[in-house]
Design an enzyme around this catalytic site. Structure first.
Site, mmCIF file in Angstrom:
data_model
loop_
_atom_site.group_PDB
_atom_site.id
_atom_site.type_symbol
_atom_site.label_atom_id
_atom_site.label_comp_id
_atom_site.label_asym_id
_atom_site.label_seq_id
_atom_site.Cartn_x
_atom_site.Cartn_y
_atom_site.Cartn_z
ATOM 1 N N GLU A 119 0.884 -1.171 0.000
ATOM 2 C CA GLU A 119 0.000 0.000 0.000
ATOM 3 C C GLU A 119 0.915 1.212 0.000
ATOM 4 O OE1 GLU A 119 -3.662 -2.106 0.089
ATOM 5 O OE2 GLU A 119 -3.144 -0.024 -0.308
ATOM 6 N N CYS A 158 -2.683 9.366 2.185
ATOM 7 C CA CYS A 158 -2.248 8.800 0.903
ATOM 8 C C CYS A 158 -3.299 8.986 -0.189
ATOM 9 C CB CYS A 158 -1.920 7.335 1.048
ATOM 10 S SG CYS A 158 -3.331 6.337 1.534
HETATM 11 N N1 LIG Z 1 -1.361 3.313 0.187
HETATM 12 C C1 LIG Z 1 -1.669 3.540 1.437
HETATM 13 O O1 LIG Z 1 -2.641 3.001 1.993
HETATM 14 C C2 LIG Z 1 -0.836 4.471 2.239
HETATM 15 C C3 LIG Z 1 0.391 4.919 1.801
HETATM 16 N N2 LIG Z 1 1.150 5.761 2.607
HETATM 17 C C4 LIG Z 1 2.413 6.268 2.096
HETATM 18 O O2 LIG Z 1 3.421 6.242 3.125
HETATM 19 C C5 LIG Z 1 4.292 7.356 2.943
HETATM 20 C C6 LIG Z 1 4.390 8.141 4.233
HETATM 21 O O3 LIG Z 1 4.677 7.274 5.309
HETATM 22 P P1 LIG Z 1 6.159 7.054 5.784
HETATM 23 O O4 LIG Z 1 6.132 6.342 7.083
HETATM 24 O O5 LIG Z 1 6.942 8.315 5.659
HETATM 25 O O6 LIG Z 1 6.681 6.040 4.666
HETATM 26 P P2 LIG Z 1 8.072 5.267 4.665
HETATM 27 O O7 LIG Z 1 8.043 4.482 3.437
HETATM 28 O O8 LIG Z 1 9.215 6.169 4.947
HETATM 29 O O9 LIG Z 1 7.978 4.262 5.931
HETATM 30 C C7 LIG Z 1 7.011 3.241 5.929
HETATM 31 C C8 LIG Z 1 7.432 2.196 6.968
HETATM 32 O O10 LIG Z 1 8.646 1.581 6.546
HETATM 33 C C9 LIG Z 1 9.665 1.809 7.519
HETATM 34 N N3 LIG Z 1 10.917 2.009 6.796
HETATM 35 C C10 LIG Z 1 11.509 3.169 6.460
HETATM 36 N N4 LIG Z 1 12.662 2.953 5.793
HETATM 37 C C11 LIG Z 1 12.801 1.601 5.710
HETATM 38 C C12 LIG Z 1 13.771 0.722 5.153
HETATM 39 N N5 LIG Z 1 14.847 1.198 4.530
HETATM 40 N N6 LIG Z 1 13.584 -0.606 5.255
HETATM 41 C C13 LIG Z 1 12.496 -1.095 5.888
HETATM 42 N N7 LIG Z 1 11.540 -0.338 6.442
HETATM 43 C C14 LIG Z 1 11.693 0.992 6.350
HETATM 44 C C15 LIG Z 1 9.225 3.024 8.267
HETATM 45 O O11 LIG Z 1 9.813 3.051 9.552
HETATM 46 C C16 LIG Z 1 7.719 2.809 8.321
HETATM 47 O O12 LIG Z 1 7.420 1.914 9.350
HETATM 48 C C17 LIG Z 1 3.690 8.177 1.832
HETATM 49 O O13 LIG Z 1 4.350 7.883 0.621
HETATM 50 C C18 LIG Z 1 2.256 7.709 1.750
HETATM 51 O O14 LIG Z 1 1.723 7.855 0.471
HETATM 52 C C19 LIG Z 1 0.724 6.175 3.830
HETATM 53 C C20 LIG Z 1 -0.494 5.727 4.281
HETATM 54 C C21 LIG Z 1 -1.369 4.889 3.513
HETATM 55 O O1 LIG Z 2 -2.976 6.251 5.450
HETATM 56 C C1 LIG Z 2 -3.876 6.779 4.837
HETATM 57 O O2 LIG Z 2 -3.728 7.742 4.117
HETATM 58 C C2 LIG Z 2 -5.223 6.187 5.016
HETATM 59 O O3 LIG Z 2 -5.322 5.069 4.173
HETATM 60 C C3 LIG Z 2 -6.292 7.204 4.725
HETATM 61 S S1 LIG Z 2 -7.834 6.510 5.052
HETATM 62 O O4 LIG Z 2 -8.024 5.431 4.081
HETATM 63 O O5 LIG Z 2 -7.791 5.968 6.406
HETATM 64 O O6 LIG Z 2 -8.813 7.569 4.887
#
Ligand SMILES: NC(=O)C1=CN([C@@H]2O[C@H](COP(=O)(O)OP(=O)(O)OC[C@H]3O[C@@H](n4cnc5c(N)ncnc54)[C@H](O)[C@@H]3O)[C@@H](O)[C@H]2O)C=CC1
Ligand SMILES: O=C(O)[C@H](O)CS(=O)(=O)O
Length: 478
Positions: A249, A283
């Site tokens: 995701e 997201c």
């Molecule tokens: N598609 C979806 O449902 C969602 C997507 N996101 C996406 O997540 C991002 C924001 O969240 P962040 O926590 O900043 O994302 P991130 O990708 O930096 O971190 C995600 C998870 O991976 C861990 N992580 C970070 N670097 C890592 C590595 N090198 N190896 C293994 N694990 C690692 C982090 O500690 C966290 O637990 C945005 O791009 C957003 O679009 C956020 C929420 C929902």
């Molecule tokens: O992490 C997110 O952005 C969530 O998926 C948004 S929502 O689906 O909970 O509204």
């Protein structure tokens, strides 16, 4: 805050891991909330061993027993809403009302998959061999390593825990170190509901001790991430070494298209809260606003007026409508998006910098930018912050081309009164989820997820449990 929690290994809270302590910060004040133990490699090894024992027990537990547990867990979660919402707000910064909604959505995941656990169907096919039969079975995939982002610390974990437990899997959950307490409260609710030892373990801490050993372990058969596309890409590569199941995701950059026949005021009333919920750190938030040229000027004015009316503040203040960004790095990243827009001749219609506030929190004003070229950061990249980039379009063909011109494909939104346009938009938008006159995509009963570089797999709906089941064929000649 964390004195009753810590790592959760083999059914007990370990307030002292063998790794370094991790400081957790309130983004609304910049002040420390406390610290939690960081797991060591030895802790990860114990969690893996515990998960192996938990899997053996849980996969042998009848589906109706698993279902009853999940329903009980949902009830316990609802009873502990205020405690959980406060933790979500203090760690992530979002206003309490949004935190309560997130926790309720999380409990819904356990309630939904409590029902789905009872509906893991196989089938029998007549064999072409006399006296034979083909049996198609569904079995739990095994030990799951789940990694979640900081922005929705409860629902992102629930979307993985609930279906995995419904399927009979054991889970090692590793949340973002920015928001560890929310996962701790959730797991304590599961413990209170009767979670057997080893079925869920919690690790917090550095990537080297909480990710690397799990992704390398052949015992872990599934990796599931909610996070950025960059990290998802890396995990897909890492998981390939032991051919693990994966679901991703990942990032998004959602277009919102306002056609000339849309109810513009209704669109604005929905779009502004959707844009600035969780300070834009969502997201599926609308990021790119394509407005028909006949409405563009009024839409910008209406968006700016609503954005300026938002009350910023600490999430624990019930009057707050928008809280801070998660950390100073996000503030800098958003400031760079604004600087890029200015370099490209964009007009900062409102916002564009941190507000004047008596606070050390990581705030950034709701920002509206117009007049940008499509390759500006505010339009082309996932900004993950309180920035709305609004741009006009002249024709349907033009806007479908521009809206789909992205490596992302998570969510897309269209506003129109035309049934023909609705049919065309749902068919032509390159996204896993399409909202038509609505932003309400997130519900336990709906399959949530993206296409292209926004990820693979679905969470929720009748599809969500399949991510945690293997299909087995048995050809019985008896
Ligand atoms: N598609 C979806 O449902 C969602 C997507 N996101 C996406 O997540 C991002 C924001 O969240 P962040 O926590 O900043 O994302 P991130 O990708 O930096 O971190 C995600 C998870 O991976 C861990 N992580 C970070 N670097 C890592 C590595 N090198 N190896 C293994 N694990 C690692 C982090 O500690 C966290 O637990 C945005 O791009 C957003 O679009 C956020 C929420 C929902
Ligand atoms: O992490 C997110 O952005 C969530 O998926 C948004 S929502 O689906 O909970 O509204």
């Amino acid at each position: 805050m964390y004195q009753n929690y810590g790592l959760f290994i083999d059914g007990v809270w370990l307030g002292v891991g063998q790794g370094e302590r991790i400081e957790v910060v309130d983004p609304g004040t910049g002040a420390g909330l406390g610290d939690v133990p960081g797991a060591s490699l030895a802790d990860a090894g114990e969690a893996l061993a515990s998960a192996g024992r938990g899997l053996a027990l849980w996969r042998a537990t009848p589906a109706w027993t698993r279902a009853d547990f999940l329903h009980h867990a949902a009830d316990v979660m609802r009873a502990r809403t205020e405690e959980a919402a406060r933790m979500i707000t203090l760690e992530s910064g979002k206003p309490l009302a949004q935190a309560r909604r997130e926790w309720t959505m999380s409990a819904d995941q356990f309630r939904w998959f409590g029902e789905e656990a009872r509906r893991i169907y196989g089938r029998i096919v007549e064999s072409r061999a006399p006296g034979g039969r083909i049996e198609v079975l569904h079995e739990p995939v095994g030990i799951v390593a789940a990694f979640t982002a900081w922005n929705f610390p409860a629902v992102l974990a629930a979307r993985k825990l609930a279906p995995a437990l419904a399927a009979g899997c054991a889970v090692i959950l590793r949340p973002s170190s920015e928001v560890p307490g929310t996962a701790m409260v959730m797991i304590d609710c599961l413990r209170e509901a009767g979670l057997p030892k080893g079925v869920v373990n919690l690790l917090v801490g550095p990537v080297a001790t909480t990710y690397a050993p799990l992704v390398a372990s052949p015992a872990v058969r599934k990796v599931t991430l909610t996070g950025s596309t960059a990290i998802g890409r890396q995990m897909l590569h890492d998981a390939a070494d032991t051919v693990k199941r994966t679901s991703m995701e990942l990032g998004g950059n959602a277009p919102m298209v306002v056609f000339e026949d849309a109810d513009m005021e209704a669109a604005l009333d929905l779009a502004v809260p959707a844009k600035f919920a969780n300070a834009g750190q969502v997201c599926v938030a609308p990021d790119r606003f394509y407005v028909h040229e006949s409405l563009h000027g009024r839409f910008v004015s209406g968006f700016v007026a609503r954005a300026r009316a938002l009350r910023l503040g600490h999430g624990l203040d019930e009057a707050t409508q928008m809280g801070p960004l998660i950390n100073p790095r996000r503030v800098s990243a958003i400031a760079e998006v604004v600087a890029d827009a200015q370099r490209r001749g964009g007009r900062i219609e409102t916002g564009g910098s941190p507000p004047q506030m008596e606070s050390n929190g990581y705030f950034f004003s709701p920002t509206v930018i117009s007049g940008l070229p499509d390759d500006a950061k505010a339009l082309a990249d996932e900004n993950f912050g309180p920035i709305a980039a609004i741009t006009p379009f002249a024709s349907d063909e033009e806007v479908y081309h521009r809206a789909n011109d992205s490596s992302f494909g998570l969510a897309a939104y269209v506003f129109t009164k035309s049934p023909a346009r609705v049919r065309e938009a749902v068919a032509r938008m390159e996204a896993g989820m399409v909202g038509v006159n609505s932003f309400a995509l997130s519900a336990a009963e709906a399959p949530f997820g993206g296409i292209k570089e926004s990820g693979t797999g679905r969470e929720g709906g009748s599809e969500g449990i399949l991510e945690f089941l293997n299909v087995k064929l048995a050809h019985v000649a008896l």
